[in-house]
Design an enzyme around this catalytic site. Sequence first.
Site, PDB file in Angstrom:
ATOM      1  N   ASP A 115     -15.452  -3.463  -0.199  1.00 10.95           N
ATOM      2  CA  ASP A 115     -14.992  -2.933   1.038  1.00 10.95           C
ATOM      3  C   ASP A 115     -16.182  -2.687   2.008  1.00 10.95           C
ATOM      4  OD1 ASP A 115     -12.629  -3.102   0.029  1.00 10.95           O
ATOM      5  OD2 ASP A 115     -12.663  -1.007  -0.419  1.00 10.95           O
ATOM      6  N   ASP A 174       0.935  -1.182   0.176  1.00 14.05           N
ATOM      7  CA  ASP A 174      -0.019  -0.093  -0.047  1.00 14.05           C
ATOM      8  C   ASP A 174       0.927   1.182  -0.053  1.00 14.05           C
ATOM      9  OD1 ASP A 174      -2.161  -1.787   0.261  1.00 14.05           O
ATOM     10  OD2 ASP A 174      -2.697  -1.084   2.195  1.00 14.05           O
TER      11      ASP A 174
END
Length: 239
Positions: free
Chosen positions: A129, A8
Amino acid sequence: MIILPAIDIKDGNCVRLQKGVYSTAQKVADSPYETAKGFADAGAEWMHMVDLDGAKDAKLINADLIADVAKTSGLKVEVGGGIRNMQAVEYYLSRGIDRVILGSAAVKNPQLVIDAVKAYSDKIAVGIDAKDGMVQAEGWLDNSEIDYIDLAKRMEDVGVRTIIFTDIDCDGMLSGPNLKQLDDLTHEVGCNIIASGGVAVLKDIINLSDLDIYGAICGKSIYSGTIDLKQAIEMTKKI
């Protein structure tokens, strides 16, 4: 089942968040290039990369860095974060990225998903998500009123073949994945499901394999040492 080690990117650095909260960002490696090389050396075939700044700002921020890291890694790479239009999709795919993840766009602009799948087929994945089963968008800063399974069904209906599912409350917490929600999802759609968030130990990977999950993203578990990537990859070849 495949293991997808994760990088990330925030402000050009490899970081991890807890439950998607940007203020919890912690730098976990000195170089994304060296990190990706380590993944390849451990036997990984795929890598999962996210532009965290892009996800928050709804545009490509770290795209050049991500594309370059992907290219030099020699791995197959899927990328998400800030991909809100076809130009962004084409940017990544034209630079050798193997799969582009549309997240917020699935909620805010489903026509983009339809157009992208029509143009690029299985090179398009959708990231779902959820918090308490409800879909979040815009870097997890925007609540929706959409149930994660309902969205998954809609995506399957327009031709999406791969869904990356994250239970936000598990993400970055090393608490184990949400097996119940993942099990429910696999029974409701026929897509390949990649589990993201909470994978902490080898037992978690075994549990996901038992659910016939297609892939597992491992991030903090690798950086913190609770999972040895090479060992995890070798184990998935036996189960």
